[in-house]
Design a protein around this motif. Structure first.
Motif, PDB file in Angstrom:
ATOM      1  N   VAL A 416       0.841  -1.202   0.000  1.00 39.16           N
ATOM      2  CA  VAL A 416       0.000   0.000   0.000  1.00 39.16           C
ATOM      3  C   VAL A 416       0.877   1.254   0.000  1.00 39.16           C
ATOM      4  O   VAL A 416       0.612   2.214  -0.726  1.00 39.16           O
ATOM      5  N   ALA A 417       1.941   1.247   0.813  1.00 44.05           N
ATOM      6  CA  ALA A 417       2.804   2.428   0.911  1.00 44.05           C
ATOM      7  C   ALA A 417       3.510   2.724  -0.401  1.00 44.05           C
ATOM      8  O   ALA A 417       3.616   3.887  -0.811  1.00 44.05           O
ATOM      9  N   SER A 418       4.010   1.691  -1.069  1.00 47.10           N
ATOM     10  CA  SER A 418       4.706   1.933  -2.337  1.00 47.10           C
ATOM     11  C   SER A 418       3.735   2.456  -3.388  1.00 47.10           C
ATOM     12  O   SER A 418       4.082   3.317  -4.202  1.00 47.10           O
ATOM     13  N   HIS A 692       7.869   6.939   7.761  1.00 46.23           N
ATOM     14  CA  HIS A 692       7.542   6.844   9.183  1.00 46.23           C
ATOM     15  C   HIS A 692       6.142   6.268   9.384  1.00 46.23           C
ATOM     16  O   HIS A 692       5.931   5.417  10.262  1.00 46.23           O
ATOM     17  N   ALA A 693       5.177   6.734   8.583  1.00 43.67           N
ATOM     18  CA  ALA A 693       3.806   6.224   8.704  1.00 43.67           C
ATOM     19  C   ALA A 693       3.754   4.732   8.382  1.00 43.67           C
ATOM     20  O   ALA A 693       3.033   3.963   9.036  1.00 43.67           O
ATOM     21  N   GLU A 746      -4.648   6.651   2.578  1.00 41.42           N
ATOM     22  CA  GLU A 746      -5.130   7.996   2.891  1.00 41.42           C
ATOM     23  C   GLU A 746      -4.023   8.895   3.416  1.00 41.42           C
ATOM     24  O   GLU A 746      -4.306   9.984   3.923  1.00 41.42           O
ATOM     25  N   PHE A 747      -2.755   8.439   3.320  1.00 40.02           N
ATOM     26  CA  PHE A 747      -1.652   9.260   3.818  1.00 40.02           C
ATOM     27  C   PHE A 747      -1.635  10.611   3.120  1.00 40.02           C
ATOM     28  O   PHE A 747      -1.698  10.696   1.900  1.00 40.02           O
ATOM     29  N   ARG A 748      -1.577  11.667   3.915  1.00 31.96           N
ATOM     30  CA  ARG A 748      -1.491  13.022   3.373  1.00 31.96           C
ATOM     31  C   ARG A 748      -0.224  13.678   3.905  1.00 31.96           C
ATOM     32  O   ARG A 748       0.042  13.625   5.101  1.00 31.96           O
TER      33      ARG A 748
END
Length: 749
Positions: A416-418, A692-693, A746-748
């Motif tokens: 998901v992060a990538s 970090h998230a 949903e990382f902003r």
């Protein structure tokens, strides 16, 4: 390295090739660990298997062909095929598997509710047992435990044949044992169940386990189905990136006709047409036309950029306003879009330290749980708890301990992060970069092309004469020079005047400046040393202006007309408009900043003061940059380096974390751990914030996965956990890990 050593190194590199296998049938972390061990046992093979993506990345000698590698996976009890094209677009197998799971889940769910109601009623209220009640329960249970659970049984049998145990081993044994025990109980020794209250009745209704067998099947299938859907959503960003490619492109023939051809037939050097609103087929240079280009899908930048003749354009972006004719400069796997997709896929290949730990645990977890279940049953029998109590506790141990959550905890979050990073113009080359970012305490910036735009501009003109006339004459002279200062002066003059006067008798004076005749006037532009050589005295006011500009770190030159100094022109590199905000955000994260450059100290300190960087190290060569970073590391600092040029490559490779500006040199991009595609320094704190998230999410997943098993197993061993509730808890654990990872979408910044 001599020529022989170089040739040997080339041969060694050519002897190995990277193969990606799509592995199907894996259901937990122990499965991926087993496939990985099987592949790595082949001589010369180094393999990494990602459970979340179902991809095995294998570096193998050419003598070990893909067919043999697939055979090794199949011998381990799984199926494998060589990945063709971009896995992100190939969602057919995922969709078919999810549809098959859904059908089995629906059947199991429809039959489970009446099965559960009747089982509890018949077990707790003997008076309700009508003639043939056993047959009714079996008629409801057998379709669930036989047909709906068939994939679980098949996988367990395959594992037993190959000497491998997985999650299915635990679940299948649990379902089969519960069904067999219930059949014996129903027809051999039916007995009423005692207990006071609903909870006591449910907890003590251990003589009939058909509802447990059906319930575990429902919960496992439901968990597997929602995992499949969630994992598909997790890879959505990568699929969206891959979908930016086009299928057909309109090319221009030699006589100017337009014909449509498949995009994969496009070749370098061929011209193609991009109409307003159409997506650009491949990387190229604009040959004709003007348009605004929407690059948001590639870089995350919302503001369109203007493109005209000579401007580079990137495949996958959209021409908004005008028709363009573009000359292709890269096609297929060589395009920037293809490179970005490879980066995202490669970011999901490796394994973070936490995931390696989880895989080692999952590899021994299943046999350990089987042993624990046997010990639990034996312990209860020795303690006089009775066969029903012993069986129920052992069954709860089998069901609650399935290691699905361990296998999903890290790779799902990284997937998901990538994908989210790709949407933001941040490409992480490997999972090690995410782990390293957690310990970074110092961020080192290159100056030219990173903190500054790398484009010299005229920042000031000091003169008592007509400023426009001075600029026009200076531009006329410098238009004949290729020096960086000359280019800045010429660009400034052309921005103010439609045409510049021609220059004659032009002469470049290396290290000093240039001279020539413009409109019958002798024009001279250069350093104070040039004026000294020509014995021209500068007025005090101009000398003061030049010294003031030099203190600010700017490059300042005199302009002379007919051997008389009449103006000072100051040229400086423009600070990146987002640099100050990016530095402020890094300071809020508790990071120290340092500017590292080969430029003079005055210029470096001026730039650092403008953007708020803490420390400055100036006038260093590329090798000196490496030494500065090593010195910081020797003092205990964990260093991230941000750069874009060829001379930044060694420093990026030396730093604990290298971040390269995507528009920079290939050497810098190749040496970096994270590629920042956006022409925006805000991507630096964005990248660190995303890392970090992601690490927080992984740690949360691992705490849940480990904590869940550590807390639940003793409860099951103690006989305090009904097997049906154990099945629900096991399914929820896996679903929670996937859901928690999906929150990274949903990382902003």
């Amino acid at each position: 390295m001599d020529m022989a050593e170089t040739a040997a190194a080339v041969v060694d590199r050519q002897a190995d090739e990277r193969v990606r296998l799509v592995v199907t049938g894996m259901t937990c972390g122990s499965c991926s660990a087993r496939v990985e061990r099987a592949l790595n046992r082949v001589d010369g093979v180094t393999a990494t298997v990602n459970f979340a993506t179902g991809i095995a990345t294998v570096d193998a000698p050419r003598a070990v062909g893909p067919e043999r590698l697939c055979g090794v996976v199949e011998d381990a009890g799984y199926e494998a095929a060589v990945q063709s094209g971009t896995a992100a677009l190939d969602t057919g197998p995922e969709d078919r598997a999810a549809a098959a799971l859904f059908r089995r889940l629906v059947v199991a769910l429809v039959l489970f509710f009446p099965l559960a109601d009747l089982s509890v009623m018949f077990a707790t209220v003997p008076a309700t047992r009508i003639p043939g009640w056993q047959a009714i329960l079996l008629a409801l249970a057998l379709p669930i435990v036989v047909w709906s659970a068939a994939p679980l049984h098949r996988r367990a049998l395959t594992g037993l044949r190959t000497g491998a145990m997985s999650m299915e081993t635990l679940v299948s044994i649990g379902i089969t044992a519960a069904t067999a025990w219930s059949i014996v109980t129903l027809f051999a020794r039916p007995a009423p169940v005692r207990g006071h209250g609903v909870w006591a009745a449910i907890m003590s209704a251990d003589s009939i386990y058909l509802e447990v067998a059906g319930g575990v099947t429902v919960f496992v299938l439901a968990g597997r189905y929602f995992e499949a859907k969630a994992k598909r959503r997790a890879g959505g960003a990568l699929r969206a990136l891959a979908a930016l490619g086009v299928r057909d492109v309109t090319v221009l023939t030699g006589d100017g006709r337009e014909i449509a051809i498949p995009a994969d037939e496009l070749t370098v050097g061929r011209r193609f047409v991009v109409r307003p609103g159409a997506r650009i087929a491949t990387d190229g240079v604009v040959a004709q036309g003007f348009s605004s280009i929407d690059t948001a899908a590639m870089t995350g930048e919302a503001t369109p950029v203007e493109a005209g003749p000579g401007a580079p354009v990137c495949g996958g972006t959209v021409s908004l306003t005008g028709r363009l004719v573009v000359t292709a400069t890269a096609v297929g796997a060589d395009t920037r879009l293809a490179g970005m997709i490879r980066l995202v896929e490669q970011a999901q290949e490796g394994k973070a330290g936490l995931q390696r730990l989880a895989d080692r645990i999952a590899g021994v977890f299943v046999p350990a749980v089987l042993a624990l279940a046997v010990l639990t049953a034996g312990g209860w029998l020795l303690a006089g708890g009775g066969t029903d109590r012993a069986f129920g506790a052992a069954l709860a141990v089998l069901v609650i301990a399935c290691p699905c959550a361990l296998g999903l905890a890290t790779p799902t979050a990284l997937m998901v992060a990538s994908g989210r990073g790709a949407q933001l113009g941040i490409f992480v080359k490997g999972q090690q970069a995410l782990e390293t970012s957690r310990t970074i305490d110092t961020v080192v910036f290159d100056k030219t092309g990173t903190v500054t735009l790398g484009e010299m501009t005229v920042s000031a003109v000091h003169t008592d004469l007509d400023r426009d006339e001075i600029v026009r004459l200076a531009g006329g002279l410098e238009s004949a020079s290729e020096h960086a200062v000359a280019a800045a002066v010429t660009a400034h003059a052309r921005a103010r005047h439609r045409e510049l006067p021609p220059v004659t008798d032009f002469a470049a004076l290396p290290g000093l400046g240039a001279r020539g005749r413009v409109e019958d006037r002798e024009v001279l532009i250069g350093s104070p040393a040039l004026l000294d050589a020509r014995r021209i005295a500068a007025p005090p006011g101009l000398r003061a202006a030049l010294e003031s500009e030099q203190r600010l770190g700017h490059t300042a030159v005199y302009l002379c007309l007919d051997d008389r100094a009449v103006a000072v022109l100051a040229v400086s590199d423009t600070v990146h408009p987002t640099a100050a905000d990016a530095i402020t955000r890094l300071h809020r994260l508790g990071l120290r900043t340092l500017l590292l450059t080969g430029d003079n100290t005055a210029a470096a300190r001026a730039v650092a003061a403008e953007v708020g960087i803490d420390d400055v190290v100036a006038e260093v060569l590329p090798a000196g940059k490496v030494e500065v970073i090593r010195e910081l590391q020797a003092r205990g600092r964990r260093v991230a380096m941000v750069g874009d040029g060829i001379n930044d490559g060694p420093a990026l490779a030396t730093a604990d974390l290298g971040l390269a500006i995507g528009r920079g040199a290939d050497v810098a991009i190749g040496a970096a751990d994270i590629i920042l595609v956006r022409d925006d320094l805000a991507a630096v704190p964005d990248a660190i914030g995303l890392a970090h998230a992601t690490l927080r999410t992984i740690r949360g997943n691992m705490v849940w996965a480990f904590g869940y098993n550590v807390a639940a197993l003793p409860i099951a061993v103690a006989g305090l956990l009904n097997p049906l509730l154990a099945g629900a808890a096991m399914a929820f654990s896996s679903f929670f890990v996937v859901w928690n990872s999906l929150r990274l979408r949903e990382f902003r910044p």
